[in-house]
Design a protein around this motif. Structure first.
Motif, PDB file in Angstrom:
ATOM      1  N   LEU A 124       0.825  -1.211   0.000  1.00 32.09           N
ATOM      2  CA  LEU A 124       0.000   0.000   0.000  1.00 32.09           C
ATOM      3  C   LEU A 124       0.854   1.253   0.000  1.00 32.09           C
ATOM      4  O   LEU A 124       0.550   2.235  -0.693  1.00 32.09           O
ATOM      5  N   ALA A 125       1.940   1.247   0.787  1.00 34.61           N
ATOM      6  CA  ALA A 125       2.802   2.425   0.869  1.00 34.61           C
ATOM      7  C   ALA A 125       3.512   2.695  -0.450  1.00 34.61           C
ATOM      8  O   ALA A 125       3.798   3.847  -0.791  1.00 34.61           O
ATOM      9  N   ALA A 126       3.798   1.647  -1.205  1.00 34.32           N
ATOM     10  CA  ALA A 126       4.420   1.842  -2.518  1.00 34.32           C
ATOM     11  C   ALA A 126       3.491   2.578  -3.472  1.00 34.32           C
ATOM     12  O   ALA A 126       3.939   3.285  -4.379  1.00 34.32           O
ATOM     13  N   GLN A 127       2.190   2.430  -3.259  1.00 35.01           N
ATOM     14  CA  GLN A 127       1.196   3.111  -4.075  1.00 35.01           C
ATOM     15  C   GLN A 127       0.801   4.467  -3.501  1.00 35.01           C
ATOM     16  O   GLN A 127       0.293   5.330  -4.218  1.00 35.01           O
ATOM     17  N   SER A 128       1.008   4.641  -2.198  1.00 36.01           N
ATOM     18  CA  SER A 128       0.626   5.875  -1.515  1.00 36.01           C
ATOM     19  C   SER A 128       1.686   6.220  -0.478  1.00 36.01           C
ATOM     20  O   SER A 128       1.586   5.812   0.679  1.00 36.01           O
ATOM     21  N   PRO A 129       2.738   6.966  -0.860  1.00 39.09           N
ATOM     22  CA  PRO A 129       3.823   7.278   0.078  1.00 39.09           C
ATOM     23  C   PRO A 129       3.373   8.030   1.324  1.00 39.09           C
ATOM     24  O   PRO A 129       4.076   8.016   2.341  1.00 39.09           O
ATOM     25  N   ALA A 130       2.210   8.682   1.293  1.00 36.39           N
ATOM     26  CA  ALA A 130       1.710   9.419   2.453  1.00 36.39           C
ATOM     27  C   ALA A 130       0.921   8.534   3.417  1.00 36.39           C
ATOM     28  O   ALA A 130       0.326   9.031   4.365  1.00 36.39           O
ATOM     29  N   LEU A 131       0.912   7.234   3.177  1.00 30.86           N
ATOM     30  CA  LEU A 131       0.160   6.307   4.025  1.00 30.86           C
ATOM     31  C   LEU A 131       0.561   6.465   5.492  1.00 30.86           C
ATOM     32  O   LEU A 131       1.739   6.569   5.818  1.00 30.86           O
ATOM     33  N   ARG A 132      -0.448   6.487   6.373  1.00 28.45           N
ATOM     34  CA  ARG A 132      -0.203   6.551   7.818  1.00 28.45           C
ATOM     35  C   ARG A 132      -0.796   5.313   8.460  1.00 28.45           C
ATOM     36  O   ARG A 132      -1.883   4.866   8.069  1.00 28.45           O
ATOM     37  N   THR A 133      -0.137   4.770   9.472  1.00 33.01           N
ATOM     38  CA  THR A 133      -0.576   3.508  10.052  1.00 33.01           C
ATOM     39  C   THR A 133      -0.384   3.483  11.564  1.00 33.01           C
ATOM     40  O   THR A 133       0.417   4.230  12.132  1.00 33.01           O
ATOM     41  N   ALA A 134      -1.145   2.588  12.198  1.00 28.78           N
ATOM     42  CA  ALA A 134      -0.932   2.226  13.601  1.00 28.78           C
ATOM     43  C   ALA A 134      -1.343   0.782  13.740  1.00 28.78           C
ATOM     44  O   ALA A 134      -2.232   0.305  13.028  1.00 28.78           O
ATOM     45  N   ARG A 135      -0.698   0.051  14.645  1.00 26.59           N
ATOM     46  CA  ARG A 135      -1.043  -1.354  14.826  1.00 26.59           C
ATOM     47  C   ARG A 135      -0.976  -1.750  16.290  1.00 26.59           C
ATOM     48  O   ARG A 135      -0.308  -1.125  17.093  1.00 26.59           O
ATOM     49  N   ARG A 136      -1.721  -2.831  16.604  1.00 23.63           N
ATOM     50  CA  ARG A 136      -1.762  -3.357  17.977  1.00 23.63           C
ATOM     51  C   ARG A 136      -2.132  -4.834  17.915  1.00 23.63           C
ATOM     52  O   ARG A 136      -3.078  -5.208  17.227  1.00 23.63           O
ATOM     53  N   LEU A 137      -1.410  -5.648  18.660  1.00 26.23           N
ATOM     54  CA  LEU A 137      -1.708  -7.073  18.760  1.00 26.23           C
ATOM     55  C   LEU A 137      -2.519  -7.321  20.024  1.00 26.23           C
ATOM     56  O   LEU A 137      -2.124  -6.891  21.114  1.00 26.23           O
ATOM     57  N   ILE A 138      -3.653  -8.027  19.873  1.00 29.08           N
ATOM     58  CA  ILE A 138      -4.505  -8.384  21.006  1.00 29.08           C
ATOM     59  C   ILE A 138      -4.500  -9.902  21.122  1.00 29.08           C
ATOM     60  O   ILE A 138      -4.861 -10.607  20.191  1.00 29.08           O
ATOM     61  N   GLY A 139      -4.128 -10.422  22.312  1.00 27.35           N
ATOM     62  CA  GLY A 139      -4.093 -11.861  22.528  1.00 27.35           C
ATOM     63  C   GLY A 139      -2.767 -12.423  22.064  1.00 27.35           C
ATOM     64  O   GLY A 139      -1.920 -11.722  21.542  1.00 27.35           O
ATOM     65  N   PRO A 140      -2.592 -13.742  22.242  1.00 28.14           N
ATOM     66  CA  PRO A 140      -3.487 -14.695  22.913  1.00 28.14           C
ATOM     67  C   PRO A 140      -3.437 -14.539  24.436  1.00 28.14           C
ATOM     68  O   PRO A 140      -2.651 -13.735  24.942  1.00 28.14           O
ATOM     69  N   VAL A 141      -4.278 -15.293  25.143  1.00 27.44           N
ATOM     70  CA  VAL A 141      -4.301 -15.200  26.593  1.00 27.44           C
ATOM     71  C   VAL A 141      -3.649 -16.436  27.200  1.00 27.44           C
ATOM     72  O   VAL A 141      -3.505 -17.450  26.564  1.00 27.44           O
TER      73      VAL A 141
END
Length: 235
Positions: free
Chosen positions: A218-235
């Motif tokens: 996606l970033a290769a197609q849109s250099p202005a791409l902004r992101t955030a990520r978070r992993l939930i689990g496992p327990v």
């Protein structure tokens, strides 16, 4: 890739109900929020991603894949019949031999990653959301907006079904089987929430690798791409 506070708030708001982890303690979801998507209709770029993914899975015995098998067990655990109701990754992989369907640039990109990594990946239009995304076990009273016989329709999940919801209703039925019409990604979508859903024995770093691949494309197609990520689990 840069992150922004608004996307950080989105990923921090996502909840997995303890009842879901009681059903499958090994469940984990990598939540990725994205702004500045390179949307539009399917094209040579997205078609190429689909073609490569389809070729990687064309000869796969899908029922023998350990991660797909784990999802079939999870579906059985909440009352779905996995031979009739398949998780999104299995449904796509089964179509790989005949070629994967084109929808639009963003849907095609995350479907390609889903097939290539044998991993259910969901995509939702953030601007169509109301409130926080939550994975719960349904009461059966929730509403699900869909299409039946070419016309808008409303369904209700089964009691105990695992569903993604927001404040307006169900956004995806049977964990990762079928999404609603309201939050689906269109050619005009600029902000999205991607859900990379994992069960054991898939390693957690394999989930991160799948997300990295999608975001790199996606970033290769849109250099202005902004992101955030978070992993939930496992327990």
């Amino acid at each position: 890739m840069p992150t922004t506070p608004d996307l950080d708030r989105v990923v921090a708001s996502v909840l997995v109900d303890p009842a879901v982890h009681a059903l499958r303690p090994d469940f984990a979801v990598l939540v990725v929020a994205v702004d500045g998507l390179p949307g539009g209709p399917a094209d040579a770029w997205s078609g190429g991603l689909l073609k490569a993914a389809a070729e990687s899975a064309a000869d796969l015995d899908v029922t023998a894949d350990p991660h797909i098998a784990a999802w079939r067990e999870a579906y059985t655990a909440f009352g779905a019949k996995p031979n009739r109701t398949r998780n999104s990754a299995e449904a796509l992989i089964r179509r790989a031999g005949a070629g994967l369907p084109e929808v639009n640039r963003i849907v095609d990109a995350y479907n390609a990653v889903s097939v290539a990594h044998r991993l259910p990946v969901g995509g939702e239009d953030l601007d169509a959301y109301s409130g926080a995304p939550r994975l719960i076990r349904a009461t059966g009273t929730e509403t699900f907006e869909t299409v039946a016989n070419g016309e808008p329709a409303v369904e209700h999940p089964s009691a105990g079904e695992v569903v993604w919801v927001d404040d307006l209703g169900v956004t995806c039925r049977r964990w990762n089987h079928r999404q609603c019409t309201r939050t689906r990604i269109t050619e005009a979508t600029m902000r999205a929430l991607f859900l990379f859903e994992r069960l054991a024995p898939m390693p957690l770093d394999a989930v991160q690798a799948a997300a990295d691949e999608l975001l790199t494309e996606l970033a290769a197609q849109s250099p202005a791409l902004r992101t955030a990520r978070r992993l939930i689990g496992p327990v």
